[in-house]
Design an enzyme around this catalytic site. Structure first.
Site, PDB file in Angstrom:
ATOM      1  N   GLU A  96      -1.595  -1.557  -6.426  1.00 41.73           N
ATOM      2  CA  GLU A  96      -3.306  -0.408  -5.954  1.00 41.73           C
ATOM      3  C   GLU A  96      -3.152   0.386  -6.994  1.00 41.73           C
ATOM      4  O   GLU A  96      -1.540   0.933  -7.642  1.00 41.73           O
ATOM      5  CB  GLU A  96      -2.890   0.319  -4.895  1.00 41.73           C
ATOM      6  CG  GLU A  96      -4.144   0.430  -4.554  1.00 41.73           C
ATOM      7  CD  GLU A  96      -4.414   1.548  -3.051  1.00 41.73           C
ATOM      8  OE1 GLU A  96      -5.508   2.306  -2.604  1.00 41.73           O
ATOM      9  OE2 GLU A  96      -3.241   1.278  -2.584  1.00 41.73           O
TER      10      GLU A  96
ATOM     11  N   CYS B  59     -12.533 -10.870   7.561  1.00 45.49           N
ATOM     12  CA  CYS B  59     -14.099 -10.795   7.540  1.00 45.49           C
ATOM     13  C   CYS B  59     -14.838 -10.353   6.518  1.00 45.49           C
ATOM     14  O   CYS B  59     -15.522 -10.940   5.524  1.00 45.49           O
ATOM     15  CB  CYS B  59     -14.874 -10.802   8.768  1.00 45.49           C
ATOM     16  SG  CYS B  59     -15.837  -9.183   8.987  1.00 45.49           S
TER      17      CYS B  59
ATOM     18  N   ASP C 195      -3.570   0.895   7.244  1.00 42.25           N
ATOM     19  CA  ASP C 195      -2.851   0.878   6.478  1.00 42.25           C
ATOM     20  C   ASP C 195      -2.102  -0.607   6.203  1.00 42.25           C
ATOM     21  O   ASP C 195      -1.604  -0.910   4.941  1.00 42.25           O
ATOM     22  CB  ASP C 195      -1.547   1.546   6.271  1.00 42.25           C
ATOM     23  CG  ASP C 195      -1.010   3.337   6.210  1.00 42.25           C
ATOM     24  OD1 ASP C 195      -2.363   3.703   5.490  1.00 42.25           O
ATOM     25  OD2 ASP C 195      -0.619   3.968   7.176  1.00 42.25           O
TER      26      ASP C 195
ATOM     27  N   ASP D 296       0.779  -0.879   0.150  1.00 42.62           N
ATOM     28  CA  ASP D 296       0.095  -0.119  -0.150  1.00 42.62           C
ATOM     29  C   ASP D 296       0.758   0.985   0.221  1.00 42.62           C
ATOM     30  O   ASP D 296       1.981   0.988   0.902  1.00 42.62           O
ATOM     31  CB  ASP D 296      -1.120  -0.199   1.287  1.00 42.62           C
ATOM     32  CG  ASP D 296      -1.664   0.691   1.173  1.00 42.62           C
ATOM     33  OD1 ASP D 296      -2.297   1.914   0.083  1.00 42.62           O
ATOM     34  OD2 ASP D 296      -2.239   1.461   1.862  1.00 42.62           O
TER      35      ASP D 296
HETATM   36 ZN   LIG Z   1     -14.180  -7.709  10.173  1.00 42.50          ZN
END
Ligand SMILES: [Zn+2]
Length: 395
Positions: A252, A308, A334, A165
């Site tokens: 990116e 998640c 970051d 990043d």
């Molecule tokens: Zn999460």
């Protein structure tokens, strides 16, 4: 004088094609310009005397590619070359390099004593480009073939990938948690720079003191840019050579133009040189048989929980750390983004993300790799293309 002749030809051809377009609405090409060179040389004997034919030809080739980039909307309209500032000329053939005496001889130029930075004996030399910097230093860059084949990059595998990043406070944040701080070379010398440029603008025009002040200013600019390039080369080298295990780097696609619209950040962004960083990563990856993937401009890399995948829409730019409300994971902004970059780059690669079109170099022509949403940049692209199916299935 050679610089002058090359610059003249470039500017002349640019002016000519502009004129042709305005007057006759016709687009001229390299062959049209080339056809006029003999006549031009008749009119301007100094051009024939000083200009190496090969170098003049390559100037026209440069102009043509500048026009091509313009037509593809990748660059602005070609600009005239200025007498002031950096000068360069390339010699595609007709040069000799004597490694014993360390001399470079070019047609219509005297033998030049050179200092080689690398041993290139036995290499197949292709072309030489001579540059003169604003501070009056001369460099020759020699293009040669090593005769070795570029290493083949393996199929990208997620667990052997490293996400990078890019930021302003820290230059690069790796998905492993390592942060490389931004050295801010320009900001460090901002005061001196301002003082020198003020001193320069106060001096009388065409005076000796003015040219002295100009040189001082140019020297400082050169120092800053040398430091920056040294930093970038070291970092990209470390990422491509020292990174044991990681065979795929994910970055990116930055919307630099859009970010530059923010005036408060414009200077820092242009000084941080992300573009050059990615350009170096790109070719160094190819040299060392690694893949470079990129995720899309609008992929929510910061707002997604890397654990998640829940999206946190309330995340602000000022939030450096946050907790995922779905799984309770603590995130450093970051590092979390760097981890997500890997995920997004891979899902783009396999056509499950928003970029379902996976483009490969041989299909995409000259499009720069980072401009595509997902792309394997490797010499082995054809190979990858044929095993693409296999990759999708195994993941
Ligand atoms: Zn999460």
């Amino acid at each position: 004088m050679q610089f002058g002749a090359c610059r003249y030809i470039y500017n002349w051809a640019l002016d000519y094609s502009r004129w042709e377009y305005q007057e006759n609405k016709t687009t001229t090409f390299r062959k049209d310009w080339q056809a006029l060179i003999p006549k031009l040389k008749e009119y301007l004997p100094w051009l024939a005397e000083n200009g190496n034919a090969q170098s003049l030809q390559s100037e026209l080739a440069h102009l043509e590619s500048a026009f091509k980039r313009f037509y593809k909307k990748k660059a602005g309209f070609p600009k005239f070359k200025s007498k002031h500032g950096k000068q360069s000329l390339s010699v595609p053939q007709q040069f000799k390099l004597n490694l014993e005496t360390n001399r470079l001889s070019i047609t219509k130029l005297k033998d030049i004593k050179i200092v080689l930075s690398k041993d290139i004996s036995g290499m197949n030399l292709r072309s030489v480009t001579i540059t003169k910097t604003c501070t009056g230093k001369y460099f020759a860059s020699i293009l040669y073939e090593t005769g070795q084949e570029a290493p083949t990059a393996p199929i990208p595998v997620k667990r052997r990938s490293l996400g990078i990043d890019l930021g302003l406070k820290d230059f690069a944040i790796l998905s492993t948690g390592t942060k490389v701080s931004n050295p801010k070379f320009l900001e460090r010398d901002q005061k001196r720079l301002r003082r020198l440029s003020q001193a320069f603008s106060r001096k009388k025009k065409d005076s000796k003191n003015r040219s002295k002040a100009k040189l001082k200013l140019a020297l400082l600019h050169e120092t800053i840019s040398n430091r920056r390039s040294n930093f970038l080369h070291n970092l990209t080298h470390d990422l491509t050579c020292e990174n044991k295990g990681a065979k795929t780097l994910c970055v990116e696609t930055l919307n630099v133009k859009g970010m530059m619209k923010n005036h408060c950040l414009a200077r820092s962004i242009s000084s941080v040189s992300w573009g050059e960083f990615i350009r170096q990563l790109d070719y160094k990856c190819r040299w060392s048989g690694m893949n470079l993937l990129s995720c899309g401009k609008f992929d929510p890399t910061s707002k997604t929980c890397s654990h998640c995948k829940a999206k946190n829409d309330s995340l602000k730019l000022s939030d450096r750390a946050w907790m995922c409300s779905a799984c309770g994971c603590q995130h450093d902004r970051d590092i979390n983004a760097a981890k997500n970059i890997v995920d997004f780059a891979f899902s783009n690669l396999h056509g499950r993300g928003e970029a379902s079109e996976v483009l490969y170099p041989e299909l995409a022509g000259e499009i720069k790799p980072v401009e595509m949403k997902a792309l394997v940049v490797a010499k082995a692209a054809t190979k990858l293309l044929s095993v693409k199916q296999e990759v999708c299935l195994s993941l």
